[in-house]
Design a protein around this motif. Sequence first.
Motif, short mmCIF file in Angstrom:
data_model
loop_
_atom_site.label_atom_id
_atom_site.label_comp_id
_atom_site.label_asym_id
_atom_site.label_seq_id
_atom_site.Cartn_x
_atom_site.Cartn_y
_atom_site.Cartn_z
N LYS A 80 0.72 -1.20 -0.12
CA LYS A 80 0.13 -0.06 0.13
C LYS A 80 1.22 0.89 -0.24
N GLN A 111 0.51 4.25 -2.93
CA GLN A 111 0.80 5.49 -2.77
C GLN A 111 1.34 6.77 -3.33
N LEU A 126 -10.29 4.82 -2.28
CA LEU A 126 -9.78 4.82 -1.41
C LEU A 126 -8.28 5.79 -1.08
N ASP A 127 -7.29 4.84 -2.11
CA ASP A 127 -5.90 5.42 -1.76
C ASP A 127 -5.88 7.18 -2.41
N GLU A 180 -7.23 8.64 1.15
CA GLU A 180 -6.63 9.44 1.96
C GLU A 180 -5.25 9.98 1.76
N SER A 222 -5.58 12.56 0.35
CA SER A 222 -6.53 14.33 -0.35
C SER A 222 -5.70 14.95 -1.09
#
Length: 187
Positions: free
Chosen positions: A5, A9, A40-41, A44, A46
Amino acid sequence: MRRNKKERQQLLKSTIKENPFITDEELAEKFSVSVQTIRLDRLELSIPELRERIKHVAEKRFDDEVRSLPIDEIIGEIIDIELDKSAISIFDVSREHVFKRNQIARGHHLFAQANSLAVAVIDDELALTAKANILFTRPVKENERVIAKAKVEKIDDETGRTKVEVTSFVNNELVFKGDFVMVRSKK
């Protein structure tokens, strides 16, 4: 190749920085994850959705260039412009732009996108529409993306008139054509 993850990201941030116009679907394919995972990434990290990124880039890039009207008064989002030559904008048709009974876009929205692009492409403090000859070639539906392309055909410094042709497409299919005669300050 699956990444953890944190690594994904980091790559996501750099990929979007490099190409702010990349879609969530393209990102999901690139990183071999679901579109939901990308969303979702982004949440997280922004990172705004594509539409907001396009708007931000356009405002930052073109706010100093467009002279004839404020960037926030343009219908659609300018993605490219060369004053007195050409311009391109995109307009995503949503529920508020269509008739309820058939989900067909109201014509004045397509005209407004084309007309405001014809104004924006003029390299002058003043640009007004003197005449427009328009043709709608097919209905545009809710959730379709309209890409309008303006091309300055002729500038007459003596009369202060400029002819601008605007063609609008959905998936490379012509949906609107307009020939605009714009009045500008005499130089």
